[in-house]
Enzyme design. Structure first.
Site, PDB file in Angstrom:
ATOM      1  N   HIS A  66      -2.741  92.990 -65.295  1.00 54.65           N
ATOM      2  CA  HIS A  66      -3.520  94.053 -65.946  1.00 54.65           C
ATOM      3  C   HIS A  66      -4.927  93.536 -66.207  1.00 54.65           C
ATOM      4  O   HIS A  66      -5.190  92.986 -67.260  1.00 54.65           O
ATOM      5  CB  HIS A  66      -2.852  94.445 -67.258  1.00 54.65           C
ATOM      6  N   VAL A  72      -7.104  91.692 -68.810  1.00 59.05           N
ATOM      7  CA  VAL A  72      -7.299  92.181 -70.164  1.00 59.05           C
ATOM      8  C   VAL A  72      -5.920  92.525 -70.744  1.00 59.05           C
ATOM      9  O   VAL A  72      -5.023  92.952 -70.013  1.00 59.05           O
ATOM     10  CB  VAL A  72      -8.249  93.409 -70.182  1.00 59.05           C
ATOM     11  N   GLY A  75      -3.750  97.664 -74.144  1.00 52.07           N
ATOM     12  CA  GLY A  75      -3.815  98.180 -75.508  1.00 52.07           C
ATOM     13  C   GLY A  75      -2.458  98.565 -76.047  1.00 52.07           C
ATOM     14  O   GLY A  75      -2.193  98.428 -77.250  1.00 52.07           O
ATOM     15  N   CYS A  76      -1.559  99.016 -75.169  1.00 54.50           N
ATOM     16  CA  CYS A  76      -0.228  99.420 -75.629  1.00 54.50           C
ATOM     17  C   CYS A  76       0.540  98.250 -76.225  1.00 54.50           C
ATOM     18  O   CYS A  76       1.398  98.437 -77.097  1.00 54.50           O
ATOM     19  CB  CYS A  76       0.565 100.080 -74.507  1.00 54.50           C
ATOM     20  N   ASP A  80       2.252  98.118 -79.789  1.00 56.22           N
ATOM     21  CA  ASP A  80       3.645  97.705 -79.958  1.00 56.22           C
ATOM     22  C   ASP A  80       3.769  96.613 -81.023  1.00 56.22           C
ATOM     23  O   ASP A  80       4.727  96.605 -81.798  1.00 56.22           O
ATOM     24  CB  ASP A  80       4.241  97.232 -78.639  1.00 56.22           C
TER      25      ASP A  80
END
Length: 164
Positions: A66, A72, A75-76, A80
């Protein structure tokens, strides 16, 4: 109250808060190393707070995929991590059941976490805890890097279920 890296690892086995109760995911999906502070008092809403952190390593699995050539942290995964911490909070309160993320209000991404980030911090501000008809907590959370908010989430919700 605080929890060391060793205690965080114990929380992945399912026995830390009692068999069948809150536990953290293990290995790659575990998004925290230690909890520096957990309390049922204080925070923005005077209902409790949690502060924790994760050391960022350049070889974390997510950087390789990613994005290729532009690594990077997704964001998920920060989101989480906030859900994971809210589940720990419910377990710490001694409430029974297995934790499940059940929602979030608004999410804002205002920065990125790169392989050289060093460490990120998490903060949860507890808004409410319900015990009936099942245990659930609502909180606002933030992921910080060097004191700057990178991800922000309002109305994070985690519930505890008793699977049959």
């Amino acid at each position: 109250m605080q929890y060391s890296h060793t205690e965080i690892q114990q929380m992945t086995t399912g026995a830390f808060f009692g068999q069948g109760n809150a536990q953290l995911p293990n290995d790659a999906m575990l998004m925290l190393d230690e909890i520096q502070h957990i309390s049922s008092q204080g925070g923005k809403f005077s209902q409790g707070q949690v502060r924790a952190s994760l050391k960022i390593h350049h070889d974390h699995w997510f950087f390789a995929c990613h994005f290729q050539g532009d690594p990077v942290m997704p964001g998920c995964l920060g989101l989480d991590a906030l859900w994971q911490l809210l589940g720990v909070y419910l377990g710490w309160l001694g409430l029974p059941g297995k934790g499940r993320a059940i929602g979030v209000g608004k999410v804002k991404f205002s920065g990125q976490i790169y392989p050289d980030a060093g460490e990120i911090q998490y903060q949860l501000h507890i808004k409410r805890v319900f015990t009936k008809p099942f245990a659930m907590a609502i909180a606002d959370g933030v992921v910080l890097h060097q004191g700057k908010a990178i991800y922000q989430a309002t109305d994070l919700r985690v519930g505890l279920i008793n699977p049959t």
